[in-house]
Write a protein that holds these residues in place. Structure first.
Motif, PDB file in Angstrom:
ATOM      1  N   ASP A 182      48.226  52.462 158.579  1.00  0.00           N
ATOM      2  CA  ASP A 182      48.563  53.806 158.317  1.00  0.00           C
ATOM      3  C   ASP A 182      49.176  54.441 159.293  1.00  0.00           C
ATOM      4  O   ASP A 182      50.324  55.132 159.323  1.00  0.00           O
TER       5      ASP A 182
ATOM      6  N   LYS B  20      52.686  53.356 160.381  1.00  0.00           N
ATOM      7  CA  LYS B  20      53.461  53.819 159.296  1.00  0.00           C
ATOM      8  C   LYS B  20      53.953  55.294 159.521  1.00  0.00           C
ATOM      9  O   LYS B  20      55.024  55.532 159.490  1.00  0.00           O
TER      10      LYS B  20
ATOM     11  N   THR C 197      58.382  75.885 148.230  1.00  0.00           N
ATOM     12  CA  THR C 197      59.824  75.259 147.798  1.00  0.00           C
ATOM     13  C   THR C 197      60.834  76.200 148.335  1.00  0.00           C
ATOM     14  O   THR C 197      62.150  76.171 148.224  1.00  0.00           O
ATOM     15  N   SER C 198      60.454  77.240 149.173  1.00  0.00           N
ATOM     16  CA  SER C 198      61.542  78.178 149.652  1.00  0.00           C
ATOM     17  C   SER C 198      62.166  77.675 150.988  1.00  0.00           C
ATOM     18  O   SER C 198      61.519  76.939 151.620  1.00  0.00           O
ATOM     19  N   MET C 199      63.450  77.583 150.776  1.00  0.00           N
ATOM     20  CA  MET C 199      64.302  76.869 151.817  1.00  0.00           C
ATOM     21  C   MET C 199      65.410  77.854 152.391  1.00  0.00           C
ATOM     22  O   MET C 199      65.726  78.897 151.529  1.00  0.00           O
TER      23      MET C 199
ATOM     24  N   ALA D 143      68.815  79.588 152.772  1.00  0.00           N
ATOM     25  CA  ALA D 143      69.700  79.777 151.873  1.00  0.00           C
ATOM     26  C   ALA D 143      71.132  78.685 152.161  1.00  0.00           C
ATOM     27  O   ALA D 143      71.652  78.220 151.303  1.00  0.00           O
TER      28      ALA D 143
ATOM     29  N   LEU E 260      70.621  74.970 151.472  1.00  0.00           N
ATOM     30  CA  LEU E 260      70.518  74.942 150.050  1.00  0.00           C
ATOM     31  C   LEU E 260      72.098  74.668 149.607  1.00  0.00           C
ATOM     32  O   LEU E 260      72.366  74.095 148.719  1.00  0.00           O
ATOM     33  N   MET E 261      72.656  75.662 150.093  1.00  0.00           N
ATOM     34  CA  MET E 261      74.169  75.743 149.613  1.00  0.00           C
ATOM     35  C   MET E 261      74.949  74.436 150.045  1.00  0.00           C
ATOM     36  O   MET E 261      75.589  73.726 149.389  1.00  0.00           O
TER      37      MET E 261
ATOM     38  N   MET F 132      73.633  71.771 147.851  1.00  0.00           N
ATOM     39  CA  MET F 132      74.511  71.786 146.475  1.00  0.00           C
ATOM     40  C   MET F 132      75.839  71.073 146.649  1.00  0.00           C
ATOM     41  O   MET F 132      76.068  70.350 145.717  1.00  0.00           O
TER      42      MET F 132
ATOM     43  N   PHE G  12      64.097  66.583 152.686  1.00  0.00           N
ATOM     44  CA  PHE G  12      65.270  66.669 151.525  1.00  0.00           C
ATOM     45  C   PHE G  12      66.437  65.694 151.912  1.00  0.00           C
ATOM     46  O   PHE G  12      66.964  64.735 150.935  1.00  0.00           O
TER      47      PHE G  12
ATOM     48  N   ARG H 236      65.428  62.031 150.761  1.00  0.00           N
ATOM     49  CA  ARG H 236      65.586  61.956 149.494  1.00  0.00           C
ATOM     50  C   ARG H 236      67.072  61.680 149.103  1.00  0.00           C
ATOM     51  O   ARG H 236      67.488  60.604 148.290  1.00  0.00           O
TER      52      ARG H 236
ATOM     53  N   THR I 128      74.212  50.872 145.791  1.00  0.00           N
ATOM     54  CA  THR I 128      73.867  49.669 145.247  1.00  0.00           C
ATOM     55  C   THR I 128      74.542  49.431 143.646  1.00  0.00           C
ATOM     56  O   THR I 128      74.805  48.416 143.097  1.00  0.00           O
TER      57      THR I 128
ATOM     58  N   LYS J 173      65.369  84.926 148.464  1.00  0.00           N
ATOM     59  CA  LYS J 173      64.424  84.222 149.503  1.00  0.00           C
ATOM     60  C   LYS J 173      63.468  83.116 148.629  1.00  0.00           C
ATOM     61  O   LYS J 173      63.228  81.883 149.323  1.00  0.00           O
TER      62      LYS J 173
ATOM     63  N   VAL K 225      64.190  75.507 145.120  1.00  0.00           N
ATOM     64  CA  VAL K 225      65.278  74.357 145.444  1.00  0.00           C
ATOM     65  C   VAL K 225      65.357  73.653 144.088  1.00  0.00           C
ATOM     66  O   VAL K 225      66.504  73.010 143.788  1.00  0.00           O
TER      67      VAL K 225
END
Lengths: 172, 613
Positions: free
Chosen positions: A58, A61, A87-89, A91, A94-95, A98, A156, A159, A169, B605, B609
């Motif tokens: 472990d 890893k 889950t706040s990130m 901004a 996030l933009m 997106m 993020f 992922r 693939t 804020k 996500v």
């Protein structure tokens, strides 16, 4: 208190570590602790061998992967990255996410577009990892909030990288 | 640490007290036992000089049990009481087993049972008879008791199948030193023999199972990098494919006996075609004709294709390119078929190794490992690092699987994961453990369910429940759970619950790439449903909280959209749900904008996500 995997491998608790050295130390220890070495041992010895070997596997890893290594370093300093609950990130981040996702959706059929995105994400990951290394290995505890943010962002990006891999693939 | 037994000079251990350890290959078609004597592996033959013990057991009404060749000879005359290929039933429930030449019994739970003249037998009992026959062979040959053994299992065996194998050994009175994966055993046999360091790919096509493993040998350590395969694909399927071909040409089996005869003729023809290009087939009056190599190849190519897809996936999992592979090792009787060798060689662009008898190589490796584990002096100094073949996970909200230990993790492995409560004052937490690669719990194999009780009253999300999965060196799982704030502990030894049909397992085990499409569709629906629920709840809460911000008539418009979304959510069409989500979104947008104006900063804020997906 969180398990300290750096101690387990007697490595300095730093972000920048020698991965070859890590692999060598894991092997050296697993050679001694693997349950196969205790097949004739008492049940307590065998239980312990399983537990220690599992811990070694472990630990390998966790330390091998830069994001989980950074998360571990933060946990050792009492900072949780809380990916599941918080889950706040930022901004701006996030933009950007997106925008990249839109590019992927629109360009999924074009390999050169996917390749360009992969390069872009890799570049972003590298930059964030370098910044993490600076923050975590500076010996100061001033800006660990930023380090926490970076780990969450890298999660993020990881992922997203997997999604990009899938796109490659599928295109084949 | 194991103590080395060192004899005084000039004294050898007393032969009457000497204990023997062995390697046992418990195969679908044949089983073998081997042991190390004077540092050499000996595969033990029976009185007639045969090393292969056919894995066939006959149960007669008078209680007599015969194993091996004698039982095989009774297969045609007594097909319902003569059990072959029982390995395919190991760890399976009644509903797991589709077509089977025996009378099966057993309810929704527990392992399948085979009705025989001597009563109902579990596959574990049948396997135990085979193991007992091998044990007797060793004890008669060597004149001492067998104290313990390494027993091999397909790398792709799941928890239930591994546990069943261990149970069979216990029934036969054999202490299991270790369950060893068959391809790993084969690599040990080759690696210790020649010692070239590098990457090995082991292609193991047996009677009923297919395994492929990628190993690295360096400095005496065998490290499995990745493993894959299909727990229900083997030489038996090739025989069935030949029978299908003959049926298309007019063969008709009316009784179990006749089916059995056809299958035997198919196997015989397939084996003869390894050397000849065409064979005559006479199973009068059921079928008379001929089978050419071309016929055979057409019949088995689709099966070989499936094995090659699995090889590709293992390479990908390990991040290894075909050119990096040093040796291809062939294991299992079905790899004698020239077409299999040709196509495997074609994929890897290299001639596969088969100079250790593919029927014996697994037993040879197992014997080496047994010798080592017993701490015998002079045993090879090597270490095997194996992996788990299938991901272990638990069920989360929405019937989805959360992977806890991903496939190909080195064993022993352990992983702790924290969970929390969902409601205020929730006193218990149910945990459902599953095994498999699919996203939906319903499509993975259910391993066990257990409950953690006595969680002290806390608000939702305050409890910290730590669930620890531990996989031991045999690949067997142990799960425990603990509430870390109050210290409530719950332990479970995983006793498998056998919930899937053979077809479902096959599907589960097949290349997840092939099934990704169906998976994605189901996942999409689930995601849209979750999204719909979230939306309905969020808008409802907003309406309740900021009623004063509503424009005249707006409440009715939004309520109508909520009703429409609820209706769509009850259906199976993700696209419709998505459209209704969008419609509700549009209808409530002005209201939402007003709310945001009021609390802009906070709203920005805290923006989740997930909204950006």
């Amino acid at each position: 208190m969180a398990r300290n995997y750096f101690e387990l491998f007697e490595l300095p608790a730093r972000f920048n570590i020698d991965l070859k050295e890590l692999a060598a130390r894991h092997r050296e220890r697993i050679r001694v602790w693997h349950p196969d070495r205790y097949a004739q041992g008492s049940s307590e010895e065998r239980r312990r061998a399983v537990a220690v070997s599992a811990d070694l596997n472990d630990g390998l890893k966790v330390l091998r992967d830069p994001v989980s290594r950074a998360r571990h370093l933060l946990a050792l300093r009492g900072i949780s990255t809380d990916e599941d609950t918080d889950t706040s990130m930022d901004a701006g981040f996030l933009m950007e996410q997106m925008a990249w996702r839109e590019r992927l959706e629109e360009g999924v059929a074009r390999p050169e577009e996917v390749a360009a995105l992969i390069a872009l994400v890799a570049q972003s990951r590298d930059a964030k990892e370098s910044e993490l290394a600076r923050l975590l290995d500076s010996g100061q505890t001033t800006d660990l909030d930023r380090a926490r943010e970076l780990v969450r962002e890298l999660q993020f990006l990881e992922r997203f990288t997997r999604e990009l891999d899938c796109a490659v693939t599928e295109a084949l | 640490m194991a103590l080395l037994q060192i004899s005084e000079p000039g004294q050898s251990p007393d032969p009457h007290t000497r204990k023997f350890v062995a390697g046992i290959d418990l195969g679908t078609t044949n089983s073998l036992i081997a042991t190390v004597r004077e540092r050499e592996v000996v595969v033990l033959p029976d009185g007639a000089g045969d090393v292969l013990l056919p894995s066939v057991v006959r149960f007669e009404a008078n209680g007599r049990v015969t194993v091996g060749r004698a039982a095989q000879q009774a297969e045609i005359e007594d097909p319902l009481n003569t059990i072959a290929s029982v390995k395919r039933l190991m760890g399976r429930g009644r509903t797991d087993v589709g077509d089977c030449p025996y009378r099966l019994a057993g309810g929704a739970e527990g392992m399948v049972r085979i009705e025989t003249a001597a009563g109902a037998k579990t596959p574990v009992e049948v396997s135990a008879q085979i193991l007992a026959a091998l044990k007797a062979r060793l004890e008669e040959t060597l004149g001492g008791p067998l104290s313990a053994a390494v027993i091999t299992v397909p790398a792709y065996f799941d928890e239930a199948q591994r546990q069943a194998t261990k149970d069979a050994a216990r029934l036969a009175g054999i202490e299991v030193l270790r369950l060893l994966n068959e391809p790993t055993a084969a690599a040990v046999a080759y690696g210790l023999d020649r010692n070239p360091e590098g990457l090995y790919c082991v292609y193991d096509l047996g009677g009923g199972t297919f395994d492929v493993s990628l190993l690295r040998l360096s400095e005496g350590v065998f490290e499995v990098l990745a493993t894959g395969g299909d727990a229900a694909l083997g030489g038996d399927d090739m025989d069935a494919a030949i029978v299908t071909l003959w049926t298309a040409r007019g063969a008709q089996a009316r009784t179990p006996e006749e089916s059995r005869r056809l299958l035997r003729a198919a196997r015989a023809a397939r084996e003869r075609l390894s050397l000849e290009t065409e064979v005559a087939v006479d199973v009068a009056p059921i079928y008379t004709g001929a089978l050419s190599r071309t016929d055979l190849e057409a019949a088995i190519d689709p099966l070989i294709d499936r094995t090659l897809v699995a090889c590709g996936r293992v390479l990908k999992d390990a991040g290894v390119r075909i050119a990096d592979i040093g040796e291809i090792v062939l294991v299992g009787g079905a790899t004698r078929t020239p077409r299999v060798r040709e196509r495997v060689g074609g994929l890897f662009r290299k001639t596969p190794l088969h100079d250790i008898d593919p029927d014996r190589v697994v037993a040879v490796g197992a014997a080496r490992q047994a010798d080592l584990l017993a701490g015998n002096a002079g045993a090879a100094d090597m270490l095997l690092l194996d992996v788990i073949p299938l991901s272990l996970g638990i069920e989360i909200m929405g019937g989805l699987t959360e992977k806890i230990i991903p496939r190909n993790s080195p064993i022993p492995a352990s992983r702790a994961q924290d969970f929390t409560t969902y409601k205020d004052g929730q006193g218990a937490l149910a945990i459902h453990v599953v095994q498999g690669e699919r996203d939906l719990v319903a499509e993975c194999r259910s391993l066990a369910r257990f409950e953690l009780r006595g969680i002290p009253p806390m608000v939702a999300g305050a409890a910290r429940i730590r669930v620890t999965f531990q996989v031991d060196a045999d690949g067997l799982l142990n799960v425990s759970a603990q509430e870390t704030k109050a210290g409530v502990e719950s332990h479970v030894t995983v006793r498998p619950s056998f919930g899937l049909s053979d077809a479902e397992i096959e599907r589960m085990l097949r290349d997840s790439m092939a099934s990704a499409e169906a998976d994605a569709a189901a996942r999409t629906l689930r995601e849209q449903q979750v999204e719909a629920d979230r939306m309905i709840e969020a808008v409802g809460a907003a309406l309740a909280a900021d009623e004063d911000l509503l424009a005249p008539g707006e409440r009715d418009t939004i309520a109508a959209r909520i009703a429409a979304l609820k209706e769509a959510r009850g259906g199976e069409d993700p696209q419709r749900i998505r459209e209704q989500i969008a419609a509700l979104d549009r209808a409530s947008a002005p209201f939402a904008a007003r709310r945001m104006d009021v609390g802009l900063e906070r709203a920005m804020k805290g923006r989740s996500v997930t909204e950006f997906r």
